[in-house]
Design a protein around this motif. Structure first.
Motif, PDB file in Angstrom:
ATOM      1  N   ARG A   1      -1.607   7.127   4.626  1.00 22.78           N
ATOM      2  CA  ARG A   1      -1.923   7.161   3.200  1.00 22.78           C
ATOM      3  C   ARG A   1      -1.754   5.751   2.663  1.00 22.78           C
ATOM      4  NH1 ARG A   1       1.509   9.344  -1.839  1.00 22.78           N
ATOM      5  NH2 ARG A   1       2.262   7.226  -1.510  1.00 22.78           N
ATOM      6  N   PHE A   2      -2.857   5.188   2.196  1.00 23.37           N
ATOM      7  CA  PHE A   2      -2.820   3.870   1.561  1.00 23.37           C
ATOM      8  C   PHE A   2      -2.870   4.060   0.045  1.00 23.37           C
ATOM      9  CE2 PHE A   2      -4.997   2.752   5.611  1.00 23.37           C
ATOM     10  CZ  PHE A   2      -4.232   1.666   6.022  1.00 23.37           C
ATOM     11  N   CYS A   3      -1.933   3.449  -0.671  1.00 22.87           N
ATOM     12  CA  CYS A   3      -2.064   3.372  -2.131  1.00 22.87           C
ATOM     13  C   CYS A   3      -2.797   2.078  -2.460  1.00 22.87           C
ATOM     14  CB  CYS A   3      -0.692   3.405  -2.792  1.00 22.87           C
ATOM     15  SG  CYS A   3      -0.790   3.311  -4.592  1.00 22.87           S
ATOM     16  N   TYR A   4      -3.938   2.205  -3.117  1.00 21.46           N
ATOM     17  CA  TYR A   4      -4.751   1.020  -3.392  1.00 21.46           C
ATOM     18  C   TYR A   4      -4.613   0.529  -4.834  1.00 21.46           C
ATOM     19  CZ  TYR A   4      -7.864   4.819  -4.953  1.00 21.46           C
ATOM     20  OH  TYR A   4      -8.368   5.944  -5.552  1.00 21.46           O
ATOM     21  N   ALA A   5      -3.713   1.127  -5.601  1.00 25.10           N
ATOM     22  CA  ALA A   5      -3.686   0.829  -7.036  1.00 25.10           C
ATOM     23  C   ALA A   5      -3.073  -0.535  -7.355  1.00 25.10           C
ATOM     24  CB  ALA A   5      -2.931   1.926  -7.773  1.00 25.10           C
ATOM     25  N   LEU A   6      -1.996  -0.878  -6.665  1.00 22.79           N
ATOM     26  CA  LEU A   6      -1.254  -2.090  -7.044  1.00 22.79           C
ATOM     27  C   LEU A   6      -1.888  -3.392  -6.576  1.00 22.79           C
ATOM     28  CD1 LEU A   6       1.275  -3.345  -8.362  1.00 22.79           C
ATOM     29  CD2 LEU A   6       2.425  -3.066  -6.157  1.00 22.79           C
ATOM     30  N   PRO A   7      -2.265  -3.523  -5.289  1.00 18.58           N
ATOM     31  CA  PRO A   7      -2.735  -4.827  -4.821  1.00 18.58           C
ATOM     32  C   PRO A   7      -4.031  -5.243  -5.510  1.00 18.58           C
ATOM     33  CG  PRO A   7      -3.077  -3.141  -3.135  1.00 18.58           C
ATOM     34  CD  PRO A   7      -2.237  -2.516  -4.207  1.00 18.58           C
ATOM     35  N   THR A   8      -4.253  -6.545  -5.600  1.00 19.60           N
ATOM     36  CA  THR A   8      -5.532  -7.040  -6.101  1.00 19.60           C
ATOM     37  C   THR A   8      -6.605  -6.777  -5.037  1.00 19.60           C
ATOM     38  OG1 THR A   8      -5.215  -9.201  -5.088  1.00 19.60           O
ATOM     39  CG2 THR A   8      -4.355  -8.913  -7.329  1.00 19.60           C
TER      40      THR A   8
ATOM     41  N   PHE B   1       0.829  -1.210   0.000  1.00 18.43           N
ATOM     42  CA  PHE B   1       0.000   0.000   0.000  1.00 18.43           C
ATOM     43  C   PHE B   1       0.867   1.266   0.000  1.00 18.43           C
ATOM     44  CE2 PHE B   1      -2.654  -3.057   2.725  1.00 18.43           C
ATOM     45  CZ  PHE B   1      -3.401  -3.520   1.640  1.00 18.43           C
ATOM     46  N   ILE B   2       2.142   1.104  -0.359  1.00 18.77           N
ATOM     47  CA  ILE B   2       3.083   2.227  -0.255  1.00 18.77           C
ATOM     48  C   ILE B   2       3.331   2.877  -1.616  1.00 18.77           C
ATOM     49  CG2 ILE B   2       4.276   1.308   1.771  1.00 18.77           C
ATOM     50  CD1 ILE B   2       6.509   0.336  -0.152  1.00 18.77           C
ATOM     51  N   LEU B   3       4.012   4.008  -1.563  1.00 18.90           N
ATOM     52  CA  LEU B   3       4.513   4.711  -2.753  1.00 18.90           C
ATOM     53  C   LEU B   3       3.402   4.974  -3.770  1.00 18.90           C
ATOM     54  CD1 LEU B   3       7.927   2.823  -3.222  1.00 18.90           C
ATOM     55  CD2 LEU B   3       7.505   4.926  -1.962  1.00 18.90           C
ATOM     56  N   GLY B   4       3.801   5.260  -4.998  1.00 19.27           N
ATOM     57  CA  GLY B   4       2.831   5.630  -6.025  1.00 19.27           C
ATOM     58  C   GLY B   4       2.734   4.598  -7.127  1.00 19.27           C
ATOM     59  N   HIS B   5       2.707   3.328  -6.704  1.00 22.82           N
ATOM     60  CA  HIS B   5       2.553   2.281  -7.713  1.00 22.82           C
ATOM     61  C   HIS B   5       1.221   2.445  -8.440  1.00 22.82           C
ATOM     62  CE1 HIS B   5       5.891   0.625  -5.594  1.00 22.82           C
ATOM     63  NE2 HIS B   5       5.195   0.187  -4.562  1.00 22.82           N
ATOM     64  N   THR B   6       1.124   1.868  -9.623  1.00 23.59           N
ATOM     65  CA  THR B   6      -0.164   1.883 -10.288  1.00 23.59           C
ATOM     66  C   THR B   6      -0.674   0.450 -10.442  1.00 23.59           C
ATOM     67  OG1 THR B   6      -1.448   2.766 -12.127  1.00 23.59           O
ATOM     68  CG2 THR B   6       0.776   2.027 -12.641  1.00 23.59           C
ATOM     69  N   ASN B   7      -1.758   0.286 -11.175  1.00 24.82           N
ATOM     70  CA  ASN B   7      -2.467  -0.987 -11.240  1.00 24.82           C
ATOM     71  C   ASN B   7      -1.757  -1.981 -12.164  1.00 24.82           C
ATOM     72  OD1 ASN B   7      -4.384  -2.962 -11.157  1.00 24.82           O
ATOM     73  ND2 ASN B   7      -5.983  -1.785 -12.182  1.00 24.82           N
ATOM     74  N   ALA B   8      -1.205  -3.060 -11.577  1.00 24.91           N
ATOM     75  CA  ALA B   8      -0.485  -4.048 -12.391  1.00 24.91           C
ATOM     76  C   ALA B   8      -1.399  -4.701 -13.420  1.00 24.91           C
ATOM     77  CB  ALA B   8       0.141  -5.109 -11.493  1.00 24.91           C
ATOM     78  N   GLU B   9      -2.668  -4.909 -13.032  1.00 22.79           N
ATOM     79  CA  GLU B   9      -3.582  -5.652 -13.915  1.00 22.79           C
ATOM     80  C   GLU B   9      -3.948  -4.882 -15.183  1.00 22.79           C
ATOM     81  OE1 GLU B   9      -6.692  -7.265 -10.860  1.00 22.79           O
ATOM     82  OE2 GLU B   9      -5.285  -5.888  -9.887  1.00 22.79           O
ATOM     83  N   THR B  10      -3.800  -3.558 -15.150  1.00 22.88           N
ATOM     84  CA  THR B  10      -4.152  -2.783 -16.351  1.00 22.88           C
ATOM     85  C   THR B  10      -2.926  -2.259 -17.108  1.00 22.88           C
ATOM     86  OG1 THR B  10      -4.456  -0.838 -14.953  1.00 22.88           O
ATOM     87  CG2 THR B  10      -6.436  -2.079 -15.547  1.00 22.88           C
ATOM     88  N   ILE B  11      -1.717  -2.743 -16.744  1.00 24.04           N
ATOM     89  CA  ILE B  11      -0.562  -2.417 -17.594  1.00 24.04           C
ATOM     90  C   ILE B  11      -0.849  -3.032 -18.963  1.00 24.04           C
ATOM     91  CG2 ILE B  11       1.886  -2.930 -18.036  1.00 24.04           C
ATOM     92  CD1 ILE B  11       1.556  -0.861 -15.831  1.00 24.04           C
ATOM     93  N   PRO B  12      -0.822  -2.231 -20.019  1.00 19.20           N
ATOM     94  CA  PRO B  12      -1.236  -2.736 -21.339  1.00 19.20           C
ATOM     95  C   PRO B  12      -0.128  -3.532 -22.015  1.00 19.20           C
ATOM     96  CG  PRO B  12      -0.657  -0.419 -21.494  1.00 19.20           C
ATOM     97  CD  PRO B  12      -0.501  -0.794 -20.045  1.00 19.20           C
ATOM     98  N   VAL B  13       0.075  -4.740 -21.513  1.00 20.98           N
ATOM     99  CA  VAL B  13       1.188  -5.566 -22.001  1.00 20.98           C
ATOM    100  C   VAL B  13       1.136  -5.727 -23.519  1.00 20.98           C
ATOM    101  CG1 VAL B  13       2.092  -7.925 -21.990  1.00 20.98           C
ATOM    102  CG2 VAL B  13       1.610  -6.762 -19.816  1.00 20.98           C
ATOM    103  N   GLU B  14      -0.009  -6.192 -24.035  1.00 22.75           N
ATOM    104  CA  GLU B  14      -0.090  -6.395 -25.488  1.00 22.75           C
ATOM    105  C   GLU B  14      -0.064  -5.062 -26.238  1.00 22.75           C
ATOM    106  OE1 GLU B  14       0.291  -9.327 -26.943  1.00 22.75           O
ATOM    107  OE2 GLU B  14       0.451 -10.183 -24.927  1.00 22.75           O
ATOM    108  N   GLY B  15      -0.661  -4.054 -25.638  1.00 24.86           N
ATOM    109  CA  GLY B  15      -0.645  -2.729 -26.263  1.00 24.86           C
ATOM    110  C   GLY B  15       0.766  -2.182 -26.399  1.00 24.86           C
ATOM    111  N   LEU B  16       1.598  -2.398 -25.379  1.00 25.66           N
ATOM    112  CA  LEU B  16       2.981  -1.915 -25.447  1.00 25.66           C
ATOM    113  C   LEU B  16       3.798  -2.723 -26.448  1.00 25.66           C
ATOM    114  CD1 LEU B  16       3.703  -1.162 -21.668  1.00 25.66           C
ATOM    115  CD2 LEU B  16       3.404   0.505 -23.530  1.00 25.66           C
ATOM    116  N   ILE B  17       3.487  -4.015 -26.548  1.00 26.44           N
ATOM    117  CA  ILE B  17       4.190  -4.840 -27.542  1.00 26.44           C
ATOM    118  C   ILE B  17       3.850  -4.348 -28.953  1.00 26.44           C
ATOM    119  CG2 ILE B  17       4.317  -7.173 -28.534  1.00 26.44           C
ATOM    120  CD1 ILE B  17       3.845  -8.249 -25.638  1.00 26.44           C
ATOM    121  N   GLU B  18       2.561  -4.130 -29.199  1.00 27.74           N
ATOM    122  CA  GLU B  18       2.155  -3.625 -30.527  1.00 27.74           C
ATOM    123  C   GLU B  18       2.724  -2.238 -30.806  1.00 27.74           C
ATOM    124  OE1 GLU B  18      -2.148  -3.763 -30.983  1.00 27.74           O
ATOM    125  OE2 GLU B  18      -2.082  -5.838 -30.248  1.00 27.74           O
ATOM    126  N   ALA B  19       2.693  -1.391 -29.784  1.00 26.94           N
ATOM    127  CA  ALA B  19       3.212  -0.029 -29.973  1.00 26.94           C
ATOM    128  C   ALA B  19       4.708  -0.059 -30.251  1.00 26.94           C
ATOM    129  CB  ALA B  19       2.909   0.825 -28.742  1.00 26.94           C
TER     130      ALA B  19
END
Lengths: 410, 410
Positions: free
Chosen positions: B378-385, B33-51
């Protein structure tokens, strides 16, 4: 709404800043012999696409995490590749914890300089050296003492004299800056005996060595020589390297190899929340699979371009112009007759679409010193095609004829 | 060979450096719940490969050229994307020449601080604010004056009082630092009237505004508000943004929007021979095709996670603990009863695999000030499931019970 009067920041700036610049544009000349570009034709376009696919499918979601898999030192698989590369190709045995990844080796050098240097400090360097380093040192108010170079790099007799004289004056230099393997700009590869001697002088005078190894993968003729760091049994060598020359400057990745006493002091100065993990992931994936193959392709291409440029200069400038014969790297260091001031044709050449770097920019000596390389040019031959090299050099000879009366018309 | 005695650098370091650090490791907690991580599940893996494939086939060989296609300001297609995005989504009309790409907005902030600040200078900020900025300001010996915030962000009556008092003391702050859109850590979105009022105070007191807009793409509930820079008719707002929150922190890309008087002074300080063109090429390609679609997916996911974390805190900590209700971003700002010092459970929580940021780290006030947020997290809720959020908060409640006697067992 406010009055619309443009806000004036001039009274708000900190004191002692470097001069502001007028434009961010860096238009590239058609015949591009400047800077440290690399070979466009050997950028591994398909290899980077494949590496990105593999890296993203393996660890792409890790991009969501600040400082993922390696923390402040950088992405662990890239540091592990460097452990392997440094051991197998540079003779340097270190662990991943002795390597810090930076956004290019220029950034590495600036971090080291911030940690070690204050205005009035002294640094010893080859008397022609990397313009980016010399510029940074001058901006910091550091006194750079040049040591003469010959075809084997820094002259160690001269280094011994310099260190002795400085000691007599009560000056302990902060470090000896050297590019021992394919020196920039002279192309020299320092033999092993000089490297050992430099280490001994480092110990004798208590002055560490900053070894810039960024061209080491580009030795395409004869044998290379292990890094000075490989012979260092006492952490007196801070070793820097780069992925700009063996892969691409557009990747902006470099590294520092040093003891924790240095790295632990560099990290709080880095202040960028890590170097791009995206670039590190892709580079690690690509080089863990294709390093040997890629650098071999690159070396072959660079050797051909060196030969092309050497031939073009001989053809169009004649025998009074002496190119060096580098065994690696991306630059030709060319000496014109003493009365040819290469700076004076710069603007006219640029107007014709030709960019070159006058040798004096690489000189440690001031502009009015006769040793400052006014009659030299550093040509980067890596980027242009062989056709562009021929055309560009032919055109440049015509510009020189017109502007400088040299070479004479034949 | 030298004697093998380890070289001691301690007498060579510059004076006044920040403390060295003991390790570069940044192990990530299981319940993160720390730092400013973002959501791992929405990293656009295929989108970045295509880009990457599209970007490399279009312009990959350009990676061989230093500062290719855009010079010092950054890769032109990425700046052109920002021109479009800033105009369409932030109300900011600028040209590509008013945008500087940096290696993350932390680097942007540090450049601005280097250009503007000297020890003893004063900066005005929200009284809880971004820890990275506060840390950098403290390291520079800058006096940070906090202005109280409410649910609409910085209180403008309090800002007027602060500026007036400082003027009476003969102090002209170097800038007003604000995160108006999804304030960090309180989540406030400043209404348009306050933004206009801040501009008026900026003119009245001759103090520019540094607007940190890095969470602006993450407003997932209700309407967003245009950037302060959109209402600025006089270049008094220096505007910063980031690709860390809307794409990935591992991309390390941010930007500054400012007049040339500022950018021209930042460029010679940047000193990195440009930001990674590889990352810029891929990001430009991806966002020029998928920006709206991607941020919408991200917003939807973040909104769910906010709701999950809010519910988990309510379930496991009970009604005496008050989470805020942010309309966007990645953080929950949670207030515990006044006698609960959240710092005191930090080590025990970490031992159980839970990482959180105590509110006091975000406080402008010193540790002994009663307003310093010792009872906040301050809880960062973006990264954990969502599962990890439920598990982690349940576990944390048990740690709090054991360590702090709160919440009471039910």
């Amino acid at each position: 709404m406010t009055s619309g009067k443009t806000f004036d920041y001039s009274n708000l700036f900190a004191k002692g800043l470097p001069s502001a610049i007028a434009s961010g544009d860096m238009p590239q000349p058609k015949y591009n012999f400047i800077l440290g570009h690399t070979n466009a034709e050997t950028i591994p376009v398909e290899g980077l696409i494949e590496a990105t696919a593999a890296a993203m499918r393996k660890d792409g979601p890790g991009l969501s995490i600040n400082l993922h898999n390696g923390g402040l030192l950088g992405y662990l698989p890239l540091r592990e590749f460097l452990v392997h590369k440094l051991s197998n190709y540079r003779g340097v045995d270190v662990t991943a914890d002795e390597i810090l990844i930076t956004s290019g080796s220029q950034t590495a050098a600036m971090l080291i300089n911030t940690a070690l240097l204050e205005p009035g400090d002294t640094v010893v360097a080859e008397n022609w050296s990397y313009v980016g380093m010399l510029g940074d040192l001058r901006m910091r108010g550091v006194n750079v003492v040049g040591v003469p170079v010959d075809e084997d790099g820094m002259r160690l007799d001269a280094l011994a004299d310099t260190l002795s004289e400085l000691e007599d004056e009560g000056v302990r230099p902060k470090y000896i800056y050297t590019i021992p393997t394919v020196q920039n700009p002279t192309g020299a590869i320092m033999p092993i005996e000089r490297r050992q001697e430099m280490l001994q002088l480092s110990e004798e005078y208590g002055v560490p060595i900053l070894e810039d190894d960024c061209y080491a993968d580009l030795v395409y003729e004869g044998e290379s020589v292990n890094a000075i760091r490989s012979m260092d049994d006492s952490d007196r060598v801070i070793h820097m390297g780069s992925f700009s020359k063996n892969l691409a400057p557009g990747m902006r990745l470099g590294y520092v190899v040093a003891s924790w006493q240095i790295l632990g002091q560099l990290l709080p100065l880095k202040g960028d929340i890590g170097t791009s993990n995206f670039g590190q992931m892709v580079t690690a994936e690509f080089f863990n699979n294709h390093y040997e193959e890629h650098v071999e392709i690159l070396r072959t291409a660079l050797r051909r371009k060196r030969d092309t440029m050497t031939a073009a200069i001989s053809e169009h400038f004649g025998p009074m112009v002496k190119p060096n014969h580098p065994r690696g790297g991306i630059y030709l260091w060319v000496t014109f007759p003493e009365d040819v001031d290469t700076r004076k044709a710069l603007a006219a050449a640029r107007e014709m679409g030709i960019g070159y770097n006058p040798g004096s920019d690489w000189a440690v000596y001031p502009a009015d010193d006769e040793r400052n390389g006014n009659n030299c040019i550093r040509f980067c031959y890596a980027l242009p095609t062989e056709e562009e090299i021929w055309e560009g050099i032919e055109l440049l000879a015509r510009v020189f004829q017109r502007e400088l009366g040299f070479p004479k018309e034949r």
